[in-house]
Design an enzyme around this catalytic site. Structure first.
Site, short mmCIF file in Angstrom:
data_model
loop_
_atom_site.label_atom_id
_atom_site.label_comp_id
_atom_site.label_asym_id
_atom_site.label_seq_id
_atom_site.Cartn_x
_atom_site.Cartn_y
_atom_site.Cartn_z
N THR A 194 0.82 -1.21 0.00
CA THR A 194 0.00 0.00 0.00
C THR A 194 0.85 1.27 0.00
O THR A 194 1.98 1.26 0.50
CB THR A 194 -0.97 0.02 1.20
OG1 THR A 194 -1.78 1.17 1.11
CG2 THR A 194 -0.27 0.00 2.54
N ARG A 195 0.29 2.33 -0.60
CA ARG A 195 0.92 3.66 -0.54
C ARG A 195 -0.08 4.65 0.03
O ARG A 195 0.07 5.85 -0.11
CB ARG A 195 1.39 4.11 -1.94
CG ARG A 195 0.52 3.70 -3.10
CD ARG A 195 0.89 4.40 -4.36
NE ARG A 195 0.14 5.64 -4.47
CZ ARG A 195 -1.04 5.76 -5.06
NH1 ARG A 195 -1.63 4.73 -5.63
NH2 ARG A 195 -1.65 6.92 -5.10
N HIS A 199 -8.04 1.89 5.92
CA HIS A 199 -9.34 2.19 6.56
C HIS A 199 -10.12 0.90 6.79
O HIS A 199 -9.63 -0.19 6.55
CB HIS A 199 -10.10 3.20 5.71
CG HIS A 199 -9.29 4.41 5.42
ND1 HIS A 199 -8.99 5.34 6.40
CD2 HIS A 199 -8.64 4.81 4.30
CE1 HIS A 199 -8.22 6.27 5.87
NE2 HIS A 199 -7.99 5.98 4.60
N HIS A 202 -10.44 -1.87 4.06
CA HIS A 202 -9.19 -2.62 3.86
C HIS A 202 -9.04 -3.68 4.94
O HIS A 202 -8.66 -4.81 4.67
CB HIS A 202 -7.96 -1.71 3.95
CG HIS A 202 -7.91 -0.61 2.95
ND1 HIS A 202 -8.01 0.71 3.29
CD2 HIS A 202 -7.78 -0.64 1.61
CE1 HIS A 202 -7.93 1.45 2.22
NE2 HIS A 202 -7.80 0.67 1.18
N ARG A 288 -7.43 -3.86 -6.82
CA ARG A 288 -8.05 -3.32 -8.04
C ARG A 288 -7.23 -2.12 -8.49
O ARG A 288 -6.80 -1.32 -7.66
CB ARG A 288 -9.48 -2.87 -7.73
CG ARG A 288 -10.47 -4.02 -7.69
CD ARG A 288 -11.74 -3.56 -7.05
NE ARG A 288 -12.39 -2.52 -7.84
CZ ARG A 288 -13.40 -2.73 -8.67
NH1 ARG A 288 -13.88 -3.94 -8.83
NH2 ARG A 288 -13.95 -1.74 -9.34
#
Ligand code: PPS
Length: 570
Positions: A194-195, A199, A202, A288
């Site tokens: 992740t970047r 939340h 997720h 996605r």
């Protein structure tokens, strides 16, 4: 070294006697100072995260990677990794020479024995790797504008691992992470790339995958270079610390990956999977629009939303790591829960907030909905990301000598100070030339250097919440774009073209320079014997021969109000 997951791990660091030899050689080798991007690449080359690479790609491997996402021996490897250097530096180099690669402070990081030297066809690389030459794609933009012309391939020997002072407790190289998994008896560990902050959706998505695969999880976050405008990793890691206890005790952890992302979508997703395999993970979540760069100039996505999942999934039989497709969850208010698309009942729309929408809410200082995130995470985001009206920005006036840009910039600065609550600095062309660039001439090269200096100072002011008002001539579009990119990494950039026609500027000739230039007494004078490239897409164009100075100042302030940067309007 091998273990249950990940295969053979390359370690390029010299040890013992060899280390002493390498240090000695470094004293007489030509040196190249690595850029921040190159620092991230070399760290992952040297520690084996980029296994099986043993250095920068040869020309044959580079071409094969562009063509087929494989090295020339057929091994899957989708991303070109080369050292780009300037033509001037490359001129002195030959096959078999050694170059010492240093960090920005001069510390020896590695010695490179040069295999191939060639001038890259960057347009071709952009088309192959990113599928486009549209430079609104951040990866393409970097490649076409910031990457040097000459590529080096060759074998690396590591001397000093790059040093990081932040979050050392979360920094494990592939060897250390593999050992950690072995020691803890962790056979099934999912990597989540992740970047962005994490939340509720997720967390629920990850919990579902953890349960399904009886696995623990590591938030393996990219902390090198991510997409321009992303929330910085300092804030993100503090946010991740707040969500670890949302998982069953001891089942989730954080680890930092110093990766310079390219935002290359499907190709990048495959690269991410191979890297995580090297770190010893058993599973990898492909999201996605994984590593997607956002929208192009026409408002469309660069890659299809499931393209990355499809590509990496189709190569599963060549990967040791198991690829998991991230389900897409929406919040159903009526039921108070998150559902996958296929779980939605008819009539249920489901709520979703994209990263960009979240950022907009934070920038406006609006409330973040409770269903979306955890109060601790929102508090952390609010602490680091002030609303737009309190963020720094750069206001960049460009135009001919005598166009009125200094007077206008001064007027705007005074108005901003009258409004109060903001720190404003003026970087006027003449003043900068006296204080910062006194040794520079008006050659193309020196003008560019002058503008880049202004851009650097403006980006520092912007980063720290101030307003930088710049008013140089800045005649060249490419240099103005470099400044825009520098500033946009840390805040907003507003360009104003002071478009007063040259005839008017020349008639004004307050300093008498036009007359001197026409008489040949001053050389390289903008508009006379040196070009001015008109900005194509400024926020505003103001011709000061058509407006009083008061009106011109008001036009600028109105424009700023529209952007929300001054807080009264959005
Ligand atoms: S640049 O191209 O952006 O680096 O120029 P800049 O630093 O803004 O120029 C500042 C002032 O230098 C005076 N001056 C010249 N301008 C253009 N060309 C030549 N050869 C030149 N020599 C001196 C000029 O007065 C600029 O100030 P302004 O306020 O624009 O009139």
């Amino acid at each position: 070294m091998t273990n249950a997951h990940g295969g053979t791990l390359v370690n390029l660091y010299a040890e013992g006697e060899q280390l002493l030899v390498e240090k000695e050689q470094a004293k007489s080798n030509p040196s190249w100072d690595l850029t921040p991007r190159q620092m991230f690449d070399i760290e992952l080359l040297l520690n084996g995260a980029f296994s099986p690479l043993t250095g920068y790609l040869s020309k044959a491997d580079y071409e094969s990677v562009l063509e087929s996402m494989r090295l020339s021996d057929g091994t899957l490897w989708p991303m070109p990794i080369n050292l780009d250097v300037s033509e001037a530096f490359a001129q002195e180099l030959n096959h078999g020479d050694q170059v010492t690669l240093r960090d920005p402070e001069g510390v020896v990081i590695a010695n490179l024995t040069i295999g191939d030297i060639w001038t890259a066809d960057k347009e071709q690389e952009a088309l192959r790797v990113f599928g486009t030459t549209d430079d609104s794609h951040p990866g393409v933009c970097t490649l076409l504008n910031d990457t040097q012309a000459v590529y080096l391939g060759g074998r690396l020997v590591g001397v000093t691992p790059p040093l990081h002072y932040d979050f050392q407790q979360y920094r494990k190289d592939p060897k250390a992470l593999r050992e950690h998994f072995s020691e803890q008896g962790l056979d099934n560990v999912i990597a989540f790339q992740t970047r962005n902050p994490i939340h509720k959706a997720h967390v629920i998505m990850m919990k579902r995958l953890m349960a399904k695969h009886q696995a623990s999880l590591v938030v393996h976050t990219a902390v090198g270079i991510t997409k321009p405008g992303d929330i910085d990793h300092f804030c993100r890691v503090r946010c991740y610390e707040k969500i670890v206890d949302k998982f069953p005790a001891g089942s989730a952890d954080i680890s930092l990956l110093p990766l310079a992302m390219r935002m290359a979508g499907p190709r990048e997703a495959l690269w991410h999977a191979i890297i995580r395999q090297n770190y010893g993970f058993s599973h990898f979540i492909v999201g996605r629009d994984h590593a997607g760069p956002g929208r192009n100039n026409r408002g469309g996505l660069f890659y299809g939303v499931t393209e990355a999942q499809d590509l990496v999934g189709s190569l599963q039989n060549e990967l040791e790591i198991q690829i998991l497709k991230a389900p897409f969850l929406r919040y159903v208010e009526e039921r108070g829960e998150f559902c996958e698309e296929h779980e939605l009942l008819s009539g249920e729309a489901g709520l979703y907030l994209s990263g960009a929408e979240l950022k907009q809410l934070l920038c406006k200082g609006s409330e973040i909905p409770q269903w979306f995130s955890y109060p601790e995470v929102i508090e952390e985001l609010n602490r680091t990301l002030p609303p737009r009206s309190k963020q720094g920005f750069t206001l960049f006036f460009t135009g001919l000598s005598g166009s009125g840009k200094s007077t206008l910039a001064n007027g705007v600065m005074v108005k901003l100070r009258e409004r109060g609550g903001r720190q404003v600095s003026l970087l006027d062309g003449d003043k900068v030339r006296k204080n910062l660039s006194s040794e520079l001439t008006f050659s193309v090269e020196h003008r560019n250097l002058n503008i880049l200096r202004i851009g650097y100072v403006a980006s520092e002011i912007t980063k720290n919440g101030g307003i930088a008002v710049c008013a140089p001539i800045a005649p060249f579009a490419a240099t103005r774009n470099s400044v825009r990119r520098m500033v946009e990494e840390v805040g907003a950039y507003i360009e104003i073209h002071v478009s007063t026609p040259i005839e008017v500027c020349e008639a004004r000739d307050r300093k008498g320079f036009y007359a001197m230039a026409r008489a040949g007494k001053i050389k390289d004078f903008t508009g006379v014997d040196s070009p001015y490239e008109t900005p194509e897409n400024p926020h505003l164009r103001i011709d000061t021969s058509q407006h009083s100075m008061n009106d011109a100042v008001d036009l600028v302030i109105e424009e700023l109000l529209k952007t929300g940067l001054l807080g009264d309007d959005t």
